[in-house]
Design an enzyme around this catalytic site. Sequence first.
Site, PDB file in Angstrom:
ATOM      1  N   LYS A  13      -3.649  80.981  52.773  1.00  0.00           N
ATOM      2  CA  LYS A  13      -2.979  81.207  51.482  1.00  0.00           C
ATOM      3  C   LYS A  13      -3.211  80.055  50.511  1.00  0.00           C
ATOM      4  O   LYS A  13      -3.503  80.287  49.343  1.00  0.00           O
ATOM      5  CB  LYS A  13      -1.464  81.404  51.681  1.00  0.00           C
ATOM      6  CG  LYS A  13      -1.094  82.642  52.474  1.00  0.00           C
ATOM      7  CD  LYS A  13       0.416  82.893  52.440  1.00  0.00           C
ATOM      8  CE  LYS A  13       1.232  81.742  53.016  1.00  0.00           C
ATOM      9  NZ  LYS A  13       1.025  81.514  54.463  1.00  0.00           N
ATOM     10  N   ARG A  88      10.115  84.117  51.339  1.00  0.00           N
ATOM     11  CA  ARG A  88       9.831  84.062  52.762  1.00  0.00           C
ATOM     12  C   ARG A  88      10.862  84.820  53.592  1.00  0.00           C
ATOM     13  O   ARG A  88      10.766  84.833  54.800  1.00  0.00           O
ATOM     14  CB  ARG A  88       9.827  82.605  53.198  1.00  0.00           C
ATOM     15  CG  ARG A  88       8.535  82.171  53.856  1.00  0.00           C
ATOM     16  CD  ARG A  88       8.607  80.668  53.987  1.00  0.00           C
ATOM     17  NE  ARG A  88       7.670  80.133  54.883  1.00  0.00           N
ATOM     18  CZ  ARG A  88       6.522  79.553  54.523  1.00  0.00           C
ATOM     19  NH1 ARG A  88       6.162  79.495  53.273  1.00  0.00           N
ATOM     20  NH2 ARG A  88       5.745  79.041  55.428  1.00  0.00           N
ATOM     21  N   ARG A 127      -6.672  72.488  62.041  1.00  0.00           N
ATOM     22  CA  ARG A 127      -6.215  71.762  60.862  1.00  0.00           C
ATOM     23  C   ARG A 127      -5.383  70.540  61.268  1.00  0.00           C
ATOM     24  O   ARG A 127      -5.418  69.507  60.607  1.00  0.00           O
ATOM     25  CB  ARG A 127      -5.362  72.693  59.975  1.00  0.00           C
ATOM     26  CG  ARG A 127      -4.930  72.036  58.678  1.00  0.00           C
ATOM     27  CD  ARG A 127      -4.211  73.006  57.763  1.00  0.00           C
ATOM     28  NE  ARG A 127      -2.849  73.263  58.184  1.00  0.00           N
ATOM     29  CZ  ARG A 127      -2.044  74.151  57.625  1.00  0.00           C
ATOM     30  NH1 ARG A 127      -2.486  74.897  56.623  1.00  0.00           N
ATOM     31  NH2 ARG A 127      -0.817  74.327  58.054  1.00  0.00           N
ATOM     32  N   ARG A 133      -0.849  67.203  59.713  1.00  0.00           N
ATOM     33  CA  ARG A 133       0.452  67.638  59.205  1.00  0.00           C
ATOM     34  C   ARG A 133       1.483  67.615  60.328  1.00  0.00           C
ATOM     35  O   ARG A 133       1.206  68.068  61.435  1.00  0.00           O
ATOM     36  CB  ARG A 133       0.327  69.055  58.639  1.00  0.00           C
ATOM     37  CG  ARG A 133       0.659  69.137  57.167  1.00  0.00           C
ATOM     38  CD  ARG A 133       0.391  70.505  56.630  1.00  0.00           C
ATOM     39  NE  ARG A 133       1.407  71.474  57.040  1.00  0.00           N
ATOM     40  CZ  ARG A 133       1.498  72.695  56.526  1.00  0.00           C
ATOM     41  NH1 ARG A 133       0.662  73.082  55.592  1.00  0.00           N
ATOM     42  NH2 ARG A 133       2.437  73.512  56.937  1.00  0.00           N
ATOM     43  N   ARG A 144       6.855  78.535  63.746  1.00  0.00           N
ATOM     44  CA  ARG A 144       6.564  79.026  62.387  1.00  0.00           C
ATOM     45  C   ARG A 144       6.073  80.475  62.429  1.00  0.00           C
ATOM     46  O   ARG A 144       6.411  81.276  61.558  1.00  0.00           O
ATOM     47  CB  ARG A 144       5.528  78.122  61.714  1.00  0.00           C
ATOM     48  CG  ARG A 144       6.164  76.828  61.193  1.00  0.00           C
ATOM     49  CD  ARG A 144       5.166  75.700  61.091  1.00  0.00           C
ATOM     50  NE  ARG A 144       4.069  75.978  60.185  1.00  0.00           N
ATOM     51  CZ  ARG A 144       2.863  75.433  60.294  1.00  0.00           C
ATOM     52  NH1 ARG A 144       2.584  74.615  61.278  1.00  0.00           N
ATOM     53  NH2 ARG A 144       1.936  75.738  59.407  1.00  0.00           N
TER      54      ARG A 144
END
Length: 187
Positions: A13, A88, A127, A133, A144
């Site tokens: 996204k 969300r 990632r 992160r 998540r």
Amino acid sequence: MRAVLLGPPGAGKGTQAARLSERFGVPAISTGDIFRANVKGGTPLGRRAQEYMNAGALVPDEVTNAMVRARLEEDDAAAGFLLDGYPRNPEQAVELDSMLGDLGVALDVAIELTADVDEVTARLLKRAEIEGRADDTEPVIRKRLEVYATSTAPLTAFYAGRGLLVQVDGLGDIDEVTARLVAAVAR
Ligand code: ADP
């Protein structure tokens, strides 16, 4: 263009929102990016959001909704926007309607970027190595994805019911996905 971009964590996204933003000349507004900037800057909002983000949980609606409302009232969002990561859950979707109603505008499209769980998990773990992160660890990724399935996925039916939903396959080459998105929005 006034659009929301839906899709699981790791669907791409953020990458695609930046491209669509440029293509359509509207700001891409990522709630995750705004939260991360606040965490980095050590602001009260960041301090409030951090524990939820690190756990892979949603930041409380009252905090998130107020932040988005303020952002949508800024001048650059007057002619359009692309929301990435908001709404969300159904409560946020209802609140977004109320914000847009107050601004005298309406959504044009809800774009769902689809990708299967195995693919997004692999992307997020990759990632994690590159960006580091704090929420890209395996247990938090699992959480998540769970939050997505439980709270966010029902929004596709919500927007489909209003005739606003378009679904785009998020698998494949980045440029190809962008082309699919542009075509879907222009439908
Ligand atoms: P991803 O989609 O990969 O999980 P985001 O950058 O969109 O990443 O979001 C990171 C975190 O920021 C979320 O796990 C959540 O804690 C918080 N967050 C982002 N958007 C929202 C939202 N609309 N409501 C509540 N929390 C949010």
